[in-house]
Write a protein that holds these residues in place. Structure first.
Motif, PDB file in Angstrom:
ATOM      1  N   UNK B  56       0.706  -1.433   0.172  1.00  0.00           N
ATOM      2  CA  UNK B  56       0.528  -0.248  -0.047  1.00  0.00           C
ATOM      3  C   UNK B  56       1.198   1.710   0.069  1.00  0.00           C
ATOM      4  N   UNK B  78       1.247   6.021   0.010  1.00  0.00           N
ATOM      5  CA  UNK B  78       0.004   5.884  -0.408  1.00  0.00           C
ATOM      6  C   UNK B  78      -1.127   6.563  -0.883  1.00  0.00           C
ATOM      7  N   UNK B  79      -1.237   7.790  -1.215  1.00  0.00           N
ATOM      8  CA  UNK B  79      -2.429   8.222  -1.047  1.00  0.00           C
ATOM      9  C   UNK B  79      -1.709   8.641  -3.181  1.00  0.00           C
ATOM     10  N   UNK B  83      -4.274   2.525  -4.699  1.00  0.00           N
ATOM     11  CA  UNK B  83      -4.888   1.614  -3.815  1.00  0.00           C
ATOM     12  C   UNK B  83      -6.073   1.669  -2.613  1.00  0.00           C
ATOM     13  N   UNK B  84      -7.021   1.009  -1.432  1.00  0.00           N
ATOM     14  CA  UNK B  84      -7.449   0.866  -0.330  1.00  0.00           C
ATOM     15  C   UNK B  84      -7.088   0.226   0.876  1.00  0.00           C
ATOM     16  N   UNK B  85      -6.974   0.399   1.483  1.00  0.00           N
ATOM     17  CA  UNK B  85      -6.671  -0.558   2.773  1.00  0.00           C
ATOM     18  C   UNK B  85      -8.000  -0.731   3.947  1.00  0.00           C
ATOM     19  N   UNK B 152     -15.233   3.165   2.200  1.00  0.00           N
ATOM     20  CA  UNK B 152     -13.698   4.635   1.141  1.00  0.00           C
ATOM     21  C   UNK B 152     -12.816   3.481   0.317  1.00  0.00           C
ATOM     22  N   UNK B 156     -13.758   5.518  -4.698  1.00  0.00           N
ATOM     23  CA  UNK B 156     -13.428   6.051  -5.330  1.00  0.00           C
ATOM     24  C   UNK B 156     -12.425   4.919  -6.761  1.00  0.00           C
TER      25      UNK B 156
END
Lengths: 291, 361
Positions: B56, B78-79, B83-85, B152, B156
């Protein structure tokens, strides 16, 4: 299993009851007792009912001291809360810097209050004090807290902020450290700016400790006595005569125990009332439902 | 969506790692295909979360590169990665409503309110969160909170993969099933890559089509749940997967037999030939459900003693002693449990040999 009442258990509460009686109830009853009597001397007193209360509530100097007190507490909260949070945010999170910062910041909290008044009295003296003499002689700005009311206020505020912001810092720092790392990681993944992270993670998570800090700072600043008394003695004129300083003048210097008692109770009710209102308000902040 | 490639990744939390043991991740070289559901399975402290954080971008690996669709993202925060976590416990913005929580990643990326509304409603629909949209997120149950954390990520539109770090830890047992099937459903519907970290084998095996078993900073085997069960390539996989885990017996090889303290266990010829060439400590491994327990002697059987029986409802676990070593056999409920002295059968097709922990092949 059969249960039977054992009233002897109440005896276990007795020590606390005795301590609270001596520390709170008996003094409070004494004050209430004074507030409804006119006392001429030992054994010579007359019951006067609410006369002292009416007299105190009509006392202009009490109101002046009260507004002064509100202004003082308001400024204290306005400066110390944001400043404390800011310092806590800037402090290191790990390593040798943590104990160094914590101890350095906590130092003012360890100094006796009278000593703090004395330190600042000497520090700001226009003739020999580092700050006072520096202002006058090096910078050429006239500064004399014994003569000018604004200078006196500035000095008292500086002292107060120096003395008590550390408490806010320590509480805010503890609150910040308690936020799990995952919140910051999630915020990074969500692309939150530093400001958004502060607003939506750090500030809400610090609410508990900040409520405590806010209430403690309100109550303590509202009850402040020793430091300004040593520093300015309430002057110049009456410009730094806060409620407690005025109360001591009435009750101890003039020895008007009746009006002093009535004043104390009014004072007590105000502190209690505002602490209650603030507590309720802070509990409600950010709890309503909205889109 | 993306293919995630880990190129010779190694990571140490120490600034100057000296020996092998300073590394939390030793050497990870692996590719996850686009749209797959993969699980990283391993005990606490094996490096699963470290690996996830490297994917991530929360951590930068000490060595190696991370590639998304062939593009090197090792240095990206990460931003900047798509990806999302989802974390172990629900991470929410307490003061916000469910709607604002879901909208937060989009608002941070400066989308218009109309687009945001559309996306949030779409995702809320998938996650069954519509009735809660105007509610404050902090008041919801743990499973709803975990769905919001997932949401969340889903809002995206550019999200390539969703990483889960033991997301069901704080969920009530009966809700785990519901939420897990919801995750599977979402995976099938959206065709996103899911990487799911867990120490719970049931979770990993039911969730993923591909499970990577991690042990002491290494991926010891990647395969389908069935593969991991039937053909463990590492002693640890055998031990960790299955309940109870694989039985291991120290042995030596003589001809076509594995000798365990005088008793000989007949092996498959091919396996025995390979084992004769293997170096290191030899161990024989067999799953409890394949170990045969007989009351009377038969061909190629070995004598053992019954030590105890555990009744687990639908089956029984029999503890046996063989040459001072303990073995477990899993017997169906309807089969009689022999007592005292018994004879064990080792079906050659289910009997594996391990040298220094690795499958002999």
């Amino acid at each position: 299993m059969e249960k039977w009442p054992n009233n002897r258990a109440w005896l276990l509460v007795l020590p606390v009851f005795v301590i609270v009686a001596f520390s709170a109830i008996i003094p409070l009853m004494t004050v209430i007792n004074y507030s409804v009597q006119d006392i001429f001397g030992p054994g010579q007193s007359v019951f006067v009912g609410t006369e002292w209360f009416r007299e105190m509530l009509a006392n202009d100097r009490l109101y002046e001291a009260l507004w002064r007190q509100f202004l003082f507490s308001g400024l204290v909260l306005l400066i110390e809360m944001p400043l404390g949070i800011l310092i806590a945010l800037a402090m290191p999170k790990k390593g040798w810097g943590v104990p160094v910062c914590l101890v350095t910041i906590a130092l003012p909290l360890l100094i006796p209050w009278n000593t703090i008044g004395t330190i600042w009295m000497i520090f700001t003296r226009p003739d020999i004090g580092l700050f006072g003499a520096g202002m006058n002689n090096l910078l050429g700005i006239p500064f004399d807290h014994t003569d000018n009311w604004l200078d006196a206020w500035i000095t008292v505020m500086l002292m107060e902020v120096w003395h008590w912001t550390p408490l806010v810092v320590l509480l805010a720092y503890a609150g910040l450290r308690a936020i799990p790392e995952a919140y910051y990681q999630a915020a990074r993944i969500d692309g939150a700016s530093a400001w958004a992270t502060f607003l939506y993670i750090q500030l809400p998570k610090m609410r508990g400790v900040l409520t405590i800090a806010f209430l403690l700072r309100f109550m303590d600043s509202f009850l402040i006595y020793a430091e300004p008394f040593v520093l300015t003695g309430g002057g110049p004129g009456n410009s730094t005569t806060f409620l407690s300083i005025y109360l001591v003048k009435i009750a101890l210097l003039q020895f008007d125990l009746g009006p002093g008692g009535a004043f104390s109770l009014i004072y007590f009710v105000i502190v209690l009332l505002f602490s209650f209102i603030f507590y309720q308000a802070l509990q409600r902040v950010g709890k309503g439902e909205k889109v | 969506m993306a293919r995630i490639e880990l190129n010779e990744i190694a990571h140490s939390y120490l600034p100057k790692p000296k020996s092998e043991s300073d590394y939390a991740l030793k050497r990870i070289h692996n590719v996850w295909d686009d749209g797959g559901a993969c699980a990283l399975l391993g005990p606490s402290g094996c490096g699963k979360t470290t690996l996830l954080n490297i994917i991530s971008g929360l951590l930068t690996p000490s060595r190696g590169r991370v590639l998304y669709d062939g593009k090197d993202v090792t240095g990206l925060p990460p931003e900047k990665r798509n990806i999302a976590q989802v974390f172990q416990f629900p991470v929410l913005y307490d003061t916000m409503t469910v709607f604002s929580n879901l909208a937060f990643p989009l608002r941070n990326r400066g989308l218009s309110e109309i687009e945001i509304r559309e996306r949030v409603l779409e995702v809320a629909e998938i996650l069954d969160l519509v009735p809660f949209l105007n509610k404050r997120a902090s008041g919801l149950a743990a499973d709803a909170k975990q769905k919001i954390s997932l949401g969340r990520g889903l809002v995206r539109s550019d999200v390539a993969a969703i990483l889960f770090d033991e997301p069901l830890t704080v969920i009530d047992p009966q809700m785990k099933w519901t939420l897990r099937s919801k995750l599977k459903e979402i995976h099938e519907e959206l065709k996103l890559s899911f990487i799911y970290v867990t120490h719970d084998q049931v979770e990993a095996l039911t969730f993923a089509d591909q499970v990577a078993v991690m042990f002491e900073g290494e991926i010891v085997q990647i395969g389908s749940p069935q593969d991991l069960f039937e053909n463990p390539e590492h002693r640890f996989v055998g031990y960790f997967i299955g309940s109870p885990g694989m039985n291991f017996l120290e042995c030596t090889i003589e001809g076509n037999e594995a000798r365990v303290d005088g008793a000989g266990i007949v092996l498959d010829e091919e396996a025995a030939a390979k084992a004769r060439k293997a170096r290191g400590k030899l161990e024989l491994g067999i799953r409890p459900m394949y170990l045969e327990v007989h009351a009377g002697f038969g061909d190629g059987m070995v004598r053992a003693r019954v030590k105890g029986v555990e009744d687990l409802g639908s089956y029984r676990i029999v503890a046996l002693t063989l040459a001072g070593q303990t073995l477990k056999a899993r017997l169906p409920e309807d089969k009689p449990v022999p007592e005292g002295e018994v004879w064990l059968g080792f079906p050659p097709q289910w009997t594996r040999l391990f040298a220094d922990g690795r499958l002999v092949k």
